[in-house]
Scaffold this active site. Sequence first.
Site, PDB file in Angstrom:
ATOM      1  N   HIS A  23       0.874  -1.204   0.000  1.00 36.68           N
ATOM      2  CA  HIS A  23       0.000   0.000   0.000  1.00 36.68           C
ATOM      3  C   HIS A  23       0.899   1.240   0.000  1.00 36.68           C
ATOM      4  O   HIS A  23       1.453   1.610   1.036  1.00 36.68           O
ATOM      5  CB  HIS A  23      -0.905  -0.006   1.246  1.00 36.68           C
ATOM      6  CG  HIS A  23      -1.887   1.119   1.275  1.00 36.68           C
ATOM      7  ND1 HIS A  23      -3.227   0.932   1.507  1.00 36.68           N
ATOM      8  CD2 HIS A  23      -1.742   2.455   1.108  1.00 36.68           C
ATOM      9  CE1 HIS A  23      -3.856   2.087   1.484  1.00 36.68           C
ATOM     10  NE2 HIS A  23      -2.962   3.038   1.244  1.00 36.68           N
ATOM     11  N   HIS A  25       1.475   5.361  -1.684  1.00 39.81           N
ATOM     12  CA  HIS A  25       1.097   6.543  -2.470  1.00 39.81           C
ATOM     13  C   HIS A  25       2.366   7.162  -3.040  1.00 39.81           C
ATOM     14  O   HIS A  25       3.203   7.657  -2.283  1.00 39.81           O
ATOM     15  CB  HIS A  25       0.377   7.580  -1.604  1.00 39.81           C
ATOM     16  CG  HIS A  25      -0.884   7.055  -0.993  1.00 39.81           C
ATOM     17  ND1 HIS A  25      -2.108   7.156  -1.610  1.00 39.81           N
ATOM     18  CD2 HIS A  25      -1.108   6.395   0.171  1.00 39.81           C
ATOM     19  CE1 HIS A  25      -3.045   6.586  -0.850  1.00 39.81           C
ATOM     20  NE2 HIS A  25      -2.451   6.114   0.233  1.00 39.81           N
ATOM     21  N   LYS A 109      -9.234  -0.560  -6.037  1.00 39.14           N
ATOM     22  CA  LYS A 109      -9.319   0.096  -4.734  1.00 39.14           C
ATOM     23  C   LYS A 109     -10.685   0.740  -4.538  1.00 39.14           C
ATOM     24  O   LYS A 109     -11.154   1.504  -5.386  1.00 39.14           O
ATOM     25  CB  LYS A 109      -8.218   1.171  -4.638  1.00 39.14           C
ATOM     26  CG  LYS A 109      -8.220   1.963  -3.335  1.00 39.14           C
ATOM     27  CD  LYS A 109      -7.813   1.116  -2.145  1.00 39.14           C
ATOM     28  CE  LYS A 109      -8.004   1.863  -0.838  1.00 39.14           C
ATOM     29  NZ  LYS A 109      -6.777   2.374  -0.271  1.00 39.14           N
ATOM     30  N   HIS A 146     -10.546   0.871   1.656  1.00 41.79           N
ATOM     31  CA  HIS A 146     -10.348   1.854   2.725  1.00 41.79           C
ATOM     32  C   HIS A 146     -11.574   1.717   3.625  1.00 41.79           C
ATOM     33  O   HIS A 146     -12.656   2.182   3.281  1.00 41.79           O
ATOM     34  CB  HIS A 146     -10.222   3.276   2.159  1.00 41.79           C
ATOM     35  CG  HIS A 146      -9.959   4.287   3.224  1.00 41.79           C
ATOM     36  ND1 HIS A 146      -8.745   4.939   3.370  1.00 41.79           N
ATOM     37  CD2 HIS A 146     -10.744   4.748   4.235  1.00 41.79           C
ATOM     38  CE1 HIS A 146      -8.800   5.749   4.417  1.00 41.79           C
ATOM     39  NE2 HIS A 146     -10.014   5.660   4.961  1.00 41.79           N
ATOM     40  N   HIS A 184      -4.789  -0.885   5.820  1.00 39.52           N
ATOM     41  CA  HIS A 184      -4.327  -0.115   6.975  1.00 39.52           C
ATOM     42  C   HIS A 184      -5.265  -0.226   8.188  1.00 39.52           C
ATOM     43  O   HIS A 184      -5.835   0.758   8.637  1.00 39.52           O
ATOM     44  CB  HIS A 184      -4.062   1.356   6.636  1.00 39.52           C
ATOM     45  CG  HIS A 184      -5.059   2.018   5.727  1.00 39.52           C
ATOM     46  ND1 HIS A 184      -6.411   1.946   5.904  1.00 39.52           N
ATOM     47  CD2 HIS A 184      -4.873   2.764   4.617  1.00 39.52           C
ATOM     48  CE1 HIS A 184      -7.007   2.635   4.948  1.00 39.52           C
ATOM     49  NE2 HIS A 184      -6.099   3.134   4.156  1.00 39.52           N
ATOM     50  N   ASP A 257       1.345   2.449   3.572  1.00 40.77           N
ATOM     51  CA  ASP A 257       0.516   3.641   3.371  1.00 40.77           C
ATOM     52  C   ASP A 257       1.376   4.898   3.427  1.00 40.77           C
ATOM     53  O   ASP A 257       0.928   5.938   3.900  1.00 40.77           O
ATOM     54  CB  ASP A 257      -0.621   3.701   4.407  1.00 40.77           C
ATOM     55  CG  ASP A 257      -1.703   4.709   4.027  1.00 40.77           C
ATOM     56  OD1 ASP A 257      -1.738   5.137   2.852  1.00 40.77           O
ATOM     57  OD2 ASP A 257      -2.488   5.076   4.906  1.00 40.77           O
TER      58      ASP A 257
HETATM   59  C1  NCD Z   1      -3.684   8.913   2.135  1.00 36.15           C
HETATM   60  C2  NCD Z   1      -3.223   9.971   1.130  1.00 36.15           C
HETATM   61  O1  NCD Z   1      -2.638  10.982   1.557  1.00 36.15           O
HETATM   62  O2  NCD Z   1      -3.410   9.783  -0.076  1.00 36.15           O
HETATM   63  N1  NCD Z   1      -3.745   9.511   3.431  1.00 36.15           N
HETATM   64  C3  NCD Z   1      -3.681   8.869   4.609  1.00 36.15           C
HETATM   65  O3  NCD Z   1      -3.838   9.512   5.642  1.00 36.15           O
HETATM   66  N2  NCD Z   1      -3.446   7.585   4.683  1.00 36.15           N
HETATM   67  C4  NCD Z   1      -4.979   8.319   1.710  1.00 36.15           C
HETATM   68  C5  NCD Z   1      -5.352   7.066   2.449  1.00 36.15           C
HETATM   69  O4  NCD Z   1      -4.759   6.002   2.245  1.00 36.15           O
HETATM   70  O5  NCD Z   1      -6.276   7.126   3.267  1.00 36.15           O
HETATM   71 ZN    ZN Z   2      -3.315   5.015   1.653  1.00 33.87          ZN
END
Ligand code: NCD
Ligand code: ZN
Length: 360
Positions: A23, A25, A109, A146, A184, A257
């Site tokens: 996971h 970003h 997702k 999520h 998460h 995450d």
């Molecule tokens: C994530 C993001 O910034 O894209 N933020 C987070 O707090 N985890 C999005 C997500 O996975 O919820």
């Molecule tokens: Zn995330």
Amino acid sequence: MTDNAPTTTPGAELVIRRPDDWHVHLRDGAVLDAVAPFTSAHFGRAIIMPNLVPPVVMAADAAGYRARILAAVPAGHDFTPLMTLYLTEATDPDDVAAAARDGLVTAVKLYPAGATTNSASGVRDVRAVDAVLERMAAIGLPLLIHGEATDPEIDIFDREAVFIDRVLIPLRQRHPGLRVVLEHVTTVDAVDYVRSVEAGLAATITVHHLVINRNAVFRGGLRPHYFCLPVAKRERHRLALRAAATSGDPRFFLGTDTAPHPVTAKESACGCAGIFTAPVALACLAHVFEAEGALDRFEGFASRHGPAFYGLPVNDARTRLVRDAAPYTPPAPVLARDDAIAVFDPEFPLHWRVADTQPT
Ligand code: NCD
Ligand code: ZN
């Protein structure tokens, strides 16, 4: 070294199959270029979150994003991005099935609309995507969720537990063959639910949720760099997450995450959710497993349980982590053009580091 057993010398060195991050970003543009090397340095594969603006909805969007990610990975890093599609109420089951058949996407997702950063195009009524979920179940494509209820009346600390009762359990009843990852997880409720299901359900756990509880967000003042979604919960929940992660149960695996945001967007009257952990994720994770007396289970959580769920081989390469006697200086913020992105500070001294990766 055997294939199955990690070489552990607690307190000194740990050699494991190269980990994966289920996971991540990576964003786009200058931020992608700045952060991708931290993930590709330490992880063989990563599940790439599709919540760009606009989101990665169609197979063609995923193909373009994948190419931009590969261009941002430094030469010499052996890294495979595993792409996902962002589920909307307009998603076409045929597009999803074609992308899966072509090997372009590894999962889909589900963001409940409004649940988190860049989720405005998410799903308002989960029944509206039943046709897509039915097709995914038929072809074995996992759904990544999520798991937070979005009704603003629900207390933010209860949203995960409420989501499980109101959305996830009915969804899994409607689609018993669907493979699901509850992303998460932050609560004992989620851990217990995942443990109660025999097959077809797994959960990712972040590094930061193993380290901080909700007090960290408020200690001595409001600390935006510890704010993420799902928000960290009470200490008893953190302890349940640590127990699950270090238990050896293959239903739990690492999904950091890691979620970079500019410092200016975090330190704001409406600071955004997300913690950038990639540069220190394995260092912090080794610290946690060592503290739990579970270094022998580190490899399962970081390198084996994820591929097993996704039906992929374990990475061939080996990663060597070492524990230096003296702590090292925490990484400085990462610069992306004019923005600085702060790296997660676990507030314990960092001793573990990734020393090297051997190809076989
Ligand atoms: C994530 C993001 O910034 O894209 N933020 C987070 O707090 N985890 C999005 C997500 O996975 O919820
Ligand atoms: Zn995330």
